[in-house]
Design a protein around this motif. Structure first.
Motif, short mmCIF file in Angstrom:
data_model
loop_
_atom_site.label_atom_id
_atom_site.label_comp_id
_atom_site.label_asym_id
_atom_site.label_seq_id
_atom_site.Cartn_x
_atom_site.Cartn_y
_atom_site.Cartn_z
N UNK A 277 47.01 -30.25 -13.39
CA UNK A 277 46.35 -29.95 -11.93
C UNK A 277 46.82 -30.08 -10.42
N UNK A 278 48.02 -30.50 -10.46
CA UNK A 278 48.52 -29.76 -8.64
C UNK A 278 49.00 -28.51 -8.77
N UNK A 279 49.37 -28.09 -10.06
CA UNK A 279 50.21 -27.00 -10.11
C UNK A 279 48.78 -25.51 -9.58
N UNK A 280 47.77 -25.94 -10.38
CA UNK A 280 46.83 -25.37 -10.19
C UNK A 280 45.93 -25.26 -8.72
N UNK B 7 50.62 -37.48 -18.20
CA UNK B 7 51.26 -36.90 -17.27
C UNK B 7 51.35 -35.61 -17.14
N UNK B 8 51.23 -34.43 -18.45
CA UNK B 8 51.10 -32.62 -18.15
C UNK B 8 50.14 -32.79 -17.25
N UNK B 9 49.04 -33.42 -17.90
CA UNK B 9 47.69 -32.94 -17.06
C UNK B 9 47.62 -32.89 -15.64
N UNK C 18 49.97 -45.14 -9.67
CA UNK C 18 50.83 -44.85 -10.95
C UNK C 18 52.20 -44.93 -10.34
N UNK C 19 53.75 -44.59 -11.12
CA UNK C 19 54.41 -44.54 -10.89
C UNK C 19 55.50 -43.57 -10.00
N UNK C 20 56.71 -43.42 -10.13
CA UNK C 20 57.98 -42.88 -9.58
C UNK C 20 57.61 -41.88 -10.60
N UNK C 21 57.35 -41.42 -12.24
CA UNK C 21 57.77 -40.38 -12.86
C UNK C 21 56.31 -39.53 -12.22
N UNK C 22 55.04 -39.81 -12.28
CA UNK C 22 54.13 -39.65 -12.73
C UNK C 22 54.75 -38.53 -10.61
N UNK C 23 54.75 -39.30 -9.63
CA UNK C 23 55.48 -38.47 -8.44
C UNK C 23 56.81 -37.20 -8.45
N UNK C 24 57.53 -37.83 -9.30
CA UNK C 24 58.40 -36.30 -9.82
C UNK C 24 57.81 -34.98 -10.22
N UNK C 25 56.57 -35.30 -11.54
CA UNK C 25 55.96 -34.59 -11.57
C UNK C 25 55.92 -33.45 -10.77
N UNK C 26 54.57 -34.30 -9.54
CA UNK C 26 53.95 -33.32 -9.35
C UNK C 26 54.69 -33.53 -8.03
N UNK C 27 56.11 -33.81 -7.09
CA UNK C 27 57.24 -32.75 -6.34
C UNK C 27 57.30 -31.87 -7.64
#
Length: 315
Positions: free
Chosen positions: A15-18, A9-11, A66-75
């Motif tokens: 990746x999205x931040x980059x 999830x950190x990766x 993937x799931x909601x936790x990953x979507x939250x990190x991306x958003x």
């Protein structure tokens, strides 16, 4: 419970931040503001290719799986970058509206309540509606969130069509607010460390320290609530997450303005953009009043259930 992100999830977040830093950095943000281009179609397609909209779509349907936790990190990262556009609605429309998952279609929603719709002029579809209605442009606070007012549909309220998506939409919007709240902490601390008065950085002054500390506390409390709601899927926790994230985004933007002083109120500074976007998002999918009502009803239900379990005559 342990709510810390996994290494994967950190990766994903990194990746999205980059991606956003390279494709939608400050120069691109300011260009959007200057030109009024709320949706960059090329960027939208790049987000689709990166799996932004199809993140929770099953792999069998062409999604990332993937799931909601990953979507939250991306958003959260999208909120940090102040990325404009109907991100939540298009994400929710993946698998429902042709082209949404790939970023080929821009999908908005009746997420503001009443007859106001954001990004209607840029939209190819409206979530839960069979067509894109005509609307009249109205003035809004955020220069990158154009608003339209649609006429009454008479027998049906189009906002009601967004109801099935409201809980998830509210949580993803809370993640956007969280990203903005965290970013304004960075902006405030960075400015306080570089701006000098009376021969020393203003960050050395107690009043400024208190403002920055209060901002950090707000953001971290909101982060905990948003991550927890993404993991548990509990309706009450989701409402609390939206409430706390709205308060963090708006409150931190205001305090960040105070740290910047007069400079923060200029058009050239980005702080006002965070505040204006936070105001709009606080009205999307679930308002503070609606979140409070949901939490109150849940607490009342728990109290009534406990009362029914008590033996007759009490203890």
């Amino acid at each position: 419970m342990h709510f810390q992100p996994t290494e994967e999830q950190r990766d994903l977040r990194a990746g999205v931040r980059s991606l956003l830093a390279g494709r939608y950095g400050r120069a691109a943000l300011r260009q959007s503001v200057d030109t009024g281009a709320a949706v960059d179609r090329a960027l939208w397609r790049e987000l689709g290719a990166a799996g932004f909209f199809a993140l929770r779509l099953p792999e069998s349907a062409g999604g990332v799986g993937l799931g909601l936790p990953e979507a939250v990190l991306v958003f959260e990262e999208a909120g940090r970058a102040l990325l404009p556009g109907p991100l939540v609605a298009t994400h929710l429309a993946a698998g429902l509206v042709p082209g949404a998952a790939e970023g080929a279609a821009v999908v908005t929603a009746f997420d503001l309540g009443g007859r106001l719709v954001a990004y209607l002029g840029e939209a190819d579809a409206v979530l839960g509606a069979d067509r894109v209605p005509a609307g009249e442009p109205v003035a809004g606070a955020d220069p990158l969130t154009p608003l339209h007012r649609v006429p009454s549909a008479g027998e049906a309220d189009p906002y009601r069509e967004a109801g099935p998506y409201r809980a998830t939409g509210a949580l993803l919007t809370a993640a956007l607010q969280l990203g903005s709240a965290l970013r304004t902490v960075e902006l405030a601390v960075g400015y306080a460390g570089g701006r000098e008065q009376f021969g020393q950085p203003i960050g050395a002054f107690q009043a400024v320290k208190h403002l920055c500390a209060r901002m950090l506390v707000r953001a971290e409390v909101a982060r905990t609530a948003v991550y927890a709601a993404a993991v548990t899927g509990d309706a009450g926790e989701g409402a609390a997450a939206k409430l706390l994230a709205d308060e963090a985004a708006v409150g931190n933007a205001r305090d960040c303005l105070q740290v910047h002083g007069g400079m923060g109120f200029t058009w050239e500074a980005d702080v006002h953009l965070h505040l204006k976007r936070a105001w709009v998002r606080s009205e999307q999918w679930r308002t503070g009043a609606q979140a409070e009502e949901l939490l109150a009803a849940e607490l009342l239900g728990q109290a009534e259930a406990e009362a029914e379990r008590e033996p007759a005559g009490g203890s």
